[in-house]
Design an enzyme around this catalytic site. Sequence first.
Site, PDB file in Angstrom:
ATOM      1  N   GLY A 160     122.861   4.967  15.417  1.00  0.00           N
ATOM      2  CA  GLY A 160     122.137   3.743  15.103  1.00  0.00           C
ATOM      3  C   GLY A 160     122.906   2.845  14.137  1.00  0.00           C
ATOM      4  CB  SER A 189     111.411  -4.216   2.827  1.00  0.00           C
ATOM      5  OG  SER A 189     111.709  -4.910   4.012  1.00  0.00           O
ATOM      6  CE1 TYR A 240     109.788   2.144  12.065  1.00  0.00           C
ATOM      7  CE2 TYR A 240     109.617   0.578  10.256  1.00  0.00           C
ATOM      8  CZ  TYR A 240     110.360   1.476  10.994  1.00  0.00           C
ATOM      9  OH  TYR A 240     111.655   1.721  10.663  1.00  0.00           O
ATOM     10  CB  THR A 279     116.315  -5.728   1.848  1.00  0.00           C
ATOM     11  OG1 THR A 279     115.771  -6.980   2.209  1.00  0.00           O
ATOM     12  CG2 THR A 279     117.833  -5.807   1.898  1.00  0.00           C
ATOM     13  CG  LEU A 309     119.469  -2.608   6.444  1.00  0.00           C
ATOM     14  CD1 LEU A 309     119.436  -1.164   6.916  1.00  0.00           C
ATOM     15  CD2 LEU A 309     120.180  -2.718   5.095  1.00  0.00           C
ATOM     16  CG  HIS A 338     115.948  -7.127  13.008  1.00  0.00           C
ATOM     17  ND1 HIS A 338     116.557  -5.904  12.885  1.00  0.00           N
ATOM     18  CD2 HIS A 338     114.610  -6.879  13.044  1.00  0.00           C
ATOM     19  CE1 HIS A 338     115.641  -4.951  12.847  1.00  0.00           C
ATOM     20  NE2 HIS A 338     114.449  -5.516  12.945  1.00  0.00           N
TER      21      HIS A 338
END
Length: 309
Positions: free
Chosen positions: A14, A109, A137, A165, A167, A180
């Site tokens: 990952g 976070s 989650y 936070t 990434l 993201h």
Amino acid sequence: MNTTDKIYVAGHRGLVGSALVRDLRSKGFSNIVERTSAQLDLRNQQAVNDFFAAEKPEYVFLAAAKVGGINANNTYPAQFIYDNLMIETNIIHAAYTQGVKKLLFLGSSCIYPKLAPQPIKEEHLLSGYLEETNEAYAIAKITGIELCKFYRRQYGCNFISAMPTNLYGINDNFDLNTSHVLPALIRKFHDAKVQGAKQVVMWGTGKPLREFLYVDDLADACVFLMQNYNDEQHVNLGTGEDLAIRELANIIKKVVGFEGEIVNDTTQPDGTPRKLMDVSKLHNLGWKHKTTLVEGIATVYEWYIDTKQ
Ligand SMILES: NC(=O)c1ccc[n+]([C@@H]2O[C@H](COP(=O)([O-])OP(=O)(O)OC[C@H]3O[C@@H](n4cnc5c(N)ncnc54)[C@H](OP(=O)(O)O)[C@@H]3O)[C@@H](O)[C@H]2O)c1
């Protein structure tokens, strides 16, 4: 942790796990155990127990998780809570029964209340309601922190937790349906440049403030905590600096070399106005990030062109 100690990095393919393996290897750690999800489904308790009994790792970085964006979290909440609870419960319990010397659990976070005061301190955990879209989650991740805390209290296990936070880095997800914001913008600007487009459309007003940590810095921080931190409270991992999404877009536009304009689609939601971690605890422990946003984005873009094009 010595360079010959046996270290299991769960989730080594990952974004986070691969950065951890790179970082550990660069620091001389050579005895790293890895398994893909096809080789070892961490939701399977018997398989996890057998693996720990056979391999007997001394240190564990728990970076395996089912992760996804708002859409996936909202659509498949049962899978998000089940997979993550099973992965972390199986690993943490097996680490206890097999006498693992130390384990680092990675959360996120999003465990903090939706309306937590900014910047968010470690003690804000469980002080208010969660964001509904990723509640399943977040509940699973909060349970992971609590598992580490209670296995420490009852059994004396040296299990610690870190909350990163947002990434970004190499091996990130660039699929526009599930990625993201940062990798999505890299992809959008790159595609627009290649296609000679005049505009790139950005979701929302561009005003929300967000914090980003380069994943190689995150890996360095995790190894630092493994070497130096032994307490029950989790530790926020971030830069302590945020910027407007609009500013982020301008940096990426420049790095990619797109010369058109940015257009805001204000019919799309902005999300939380600000999300910044308070990293004073991390700084007081003696760790600070090294990579600037411009440097990190430039490295990721180079990697993206080399491997994805
Ligand atoms: N990305 C971020 O911005 C961010 C921010 C904060 C915190 N984090 C945290 O960091 C951790 C890792 O995130 P990531 O971004 O690195 O995720 P990722 O890139 O999706 O990697 C997750 C890894 O978990 C493994 N995995 C998933 N389900 C598994 C299963 N059932 N059995 C075995 N392995 C399984 C996958 O293994 P295979 O590849 O072998 O299938 C994959 O390599 C998560 O706890 C996340 O909450 C991430």
